[in-house]
Design an enzyme around this catalytic site. Structure first.
Site, short mmCIF file in Angstrom:
data_model
loop_
_atom_site.label_atom_id
_atom_site.label_comp_id
_atom_site.label_asym_id
_atom_site.label_seq_id
_atom_site.Cartn_x
_atom_site.Cartn_y
_atom_site.Cartn_z
N CYS A 36 0.65 -1.33 0.01
CA CYS A 36 0.09 0.07 0.07
C CYS A 36 0.66 1.38 0.08
CB CYS A 36 -0.86 0.13 1.37
SG CYS A 36 -0.23 0.06 2.77
N CYS A 76 -3.29 -2.93 -0.52
CA CYS A 76 -2.24 -3.60 0.03
C CYS A 76 -1.94 -4.92 -0.94
CB CYS A 76 -2.74 -4.31 1.33
SG CYS A 76 -2.89 -3.01 2.75
N LYS A 129 -4.85 -8.89 11.90
CA LYS A 129 -4.98 -7.52 11.80
C LYS A 129 -6.34 -7.14 11.26
CE LYS A 129 -3.07 -3.96 8.74
NZ LYS A 129 -2.08 -3.40 7.87
N ARG A 140 -10.43 -1.71 3.04
CA ARG A 140 -9.59 -2.72 3.09
C ARG A 140 -10.43 -3.96 3.66
NH1 ARG A 140 -5.22 0.01 1.62
NH2 ARG A 140 -4.13 1.28 3.19
N GLU A 161 -6.17 -17.06 12.48
CA GLU A 161 -5.26 -16.43 11.55
C GLU A 161 -3.89 -16.57 11.99
OE1 GLU A 161 -5.08 -14.48 8.78
OE2 GLU A 161 -7.06 -13.70 8.25
N LYS A 170 -3.51 -6.55 16.22
CA LYS A 170 -3.45 -5.07 15.81
C LYS A 170 -5.15 -4.62 15.38
CE LYS A 170 -2.02 -1.97 11.98
NZ LYS A 170 -1.31 -2.24 10.88
N SER A 192 -2.11 4.16 15.04
CA SER A 192 -1.89 5.60 15.11
C SER A 192 -3.11 6.26 15.64
CB SER A 192 -1.88 6.07 13.73
OG SER A 192 -2.74 5.25 12.78
C1 PBG Z 1 0.03 -1.28 5.97
C2 PBG Z 1 0.05 -0.60 7.52
C3 PBG Z 1 -0.91 0.05 7.89
C4 PBG Z 1 -0.61 0.00 9.38
C5 PBG Z 1 0.39 -0.55 9.51
N1 PBG Z 1 0.78 -1.19 8.23
C6 PBG Z 1 -2.21 0.85 7.32
C7 PBG Z 1 -3.41 0.08 6.87
O1 PBG Z 1 -3.38 -1.16 7.23
O2 PBG Z 1 -4.01 0.63 6.35
C8 PBG Z 1 -1.44 0.94 10.40
C9 PBG Z 1 -0.78 1.45 11.70
C10 PBG Z 1 -1.17 2.50 12.45
O3 PBG Z 1 -2.03 2.64 12.27
O4 PBG Z 1 -0.37 2.74 13.21
N2 PBG Z 1 -0.94 -2.09 5.61
#
Ligand code: PBG
Length: 321
Positions: free
Chosen positions: A120, A128, A192, A214, A230, A245, A272
């Site tokens: 991505c 991705c 995730k 996604r 998973e 995550k 984040s």
């Molecule tokens: C890439 C990825 C993402 C994050 C980590 N690797 C973004 C997503 O999946 O859209 C998010 C990390 C964060 O929000 O701190 N695929």
């Protein structure tokens, strides 16, 4: 009547009975890297975090290492003109991430370097994986993820961390690493979830999908058992470490994973949006920043995480938590 208040009479007593404590060696600190020189670009949506060019990254790392942080996670951020449909910039042996890893390993050989392996950040469409019509195709994406992992490993990464949520991605990475006799380990972003808490990251990494979402590859947050499945699949495919995550809103999944797979190191990603909400909440006076983060990170560890990816790692140590 059972008396519990005896465990809480004063700070020293509370310390004595505390059985969960976050420490600096639990942390994996994320870095966003950009091309160029002398670049330190503060990220508006992630207060306290900047994108660094490699020269500035090396300077910042001195401080990070001095604080006692020994693990970092790298994300490459490139400009739109370098992106294409197939994410070629990601698997160039001289990619931004590869150059960063080589520079880091030369100067700080003991730092443990993780690299994010995904398309991505490098695709023009921001998804991705590879597109077939308007859908993200699983199997044709696997060799590309493997190629990204390969160049990162050859550059000297200790761990490659695939985050694309394609089925079979761990197997694909392990096969190419083995074939090339590389000892690089795999940290799998296993459970995730497709989350509303990734917004600031996509802004930081310029990786928002240009259309759709996604949800066809990241997990539905209404599933619980699937998260365990998973993780199980990734372990069977050879992942050395696994991840849940986001973290704060997924403590149940962290707990289940740690109980189900006690022998496999478990990482939790305080993402984040989770970081930004705490940080912004503190800024407007809703919570105390230090205590809010301490509680949140302690809860993630209490749930069973062995390691925590957090944008707060440096502040945590700086503030003496
Ligand atoms: C890439 C990825 C993402 C994050 C980590 N690797 C973004 C997503 O999946 O859209 C998010 C990390 C964060 O929000 O701190 N695929």
């Amino acid at each position: 009547m059972k008396r519990f208040r005896q465990y809480r009479t004063d700070a020293a007593t509370r310390d004595k009975y505390a059985d969960v404590r976050v420490s600096v060696t639990d942390f994996i600190y994320p870095y966003f890297i950009v091309d160029g020189e002398n670049e330190v670009q503060p990220i508006k949506t992630l207060k306290g975090i900047s994108r660094f060019s490699i020269d500035q990254l090396l300077i910042d790392l001195k401080e990070t290492i001095a604080l006692g942080i020994d693990k970092i996670l790298l994300f490459g951020v490139i400009t739109d003109d370098l992106k294409d449909e197939v994410g070629s910039a990601g698997y160039d042996p001289n990619s931004l991430v590869c150059r960063a890893v080589r520079a880091i390993k030369k100067q700080f050989p003991n730092l443990i370097v993780f690299t994010d392996v995904c398309l991505c950040e490098y695709t023009s469409h921001g998804h991705c994986g590879l597109l077939k019509e308007q859908t993200v195709d699983n199997d044709s994406t696997l060799p590309l993820l493997a190629k990204i992992a390969l160049v990162h490993a050859q550059a000297g990464a200790d761990f490659v961390a695939p985050s694309a949520m394609m089925d079979g991605q761990i197997q694909a990475l392990k096969a190419i690493l083995k074939q090339q006799n590389l000892t690089t380990k795999v940290l799998a972003y296993s459970a995730k979830y497709s989350s509303n808490f990734y917004g600031p990251f996509r802004d930081a990494a310029g990786s928002a999908p240009s259309f759709g979402d996604r949800k066809s590859y990241q997990m539905d947050y209404r599933t619980s058992q699937q998260g365990i499945e998973e993780i199980q699949a990734d372990i069977e495919e050879g992942a050395e470490w696994v991840m849940v995550k986001p973290a704060q809103t997924y403590l149940d999944i962290i707990q289940r994973a740690s109980v189900t797979f006690p022998e496999v190191p478990l990482v939790a990603y305080q993402v984040s949006g989770e970081y930004a909400l705490l940080k912004n909440g503190a800024e407007v006076g809703l919570i105390n920043e230090e205590q809010g983060f301490l509680e949140s990170l302690t809860a993630i560890k209490r749930a069973g995480a062995n390691f925590i990816i957090t944008y707060y790692a440096k502040d945590f140590v700086r503030k003496g938590l």
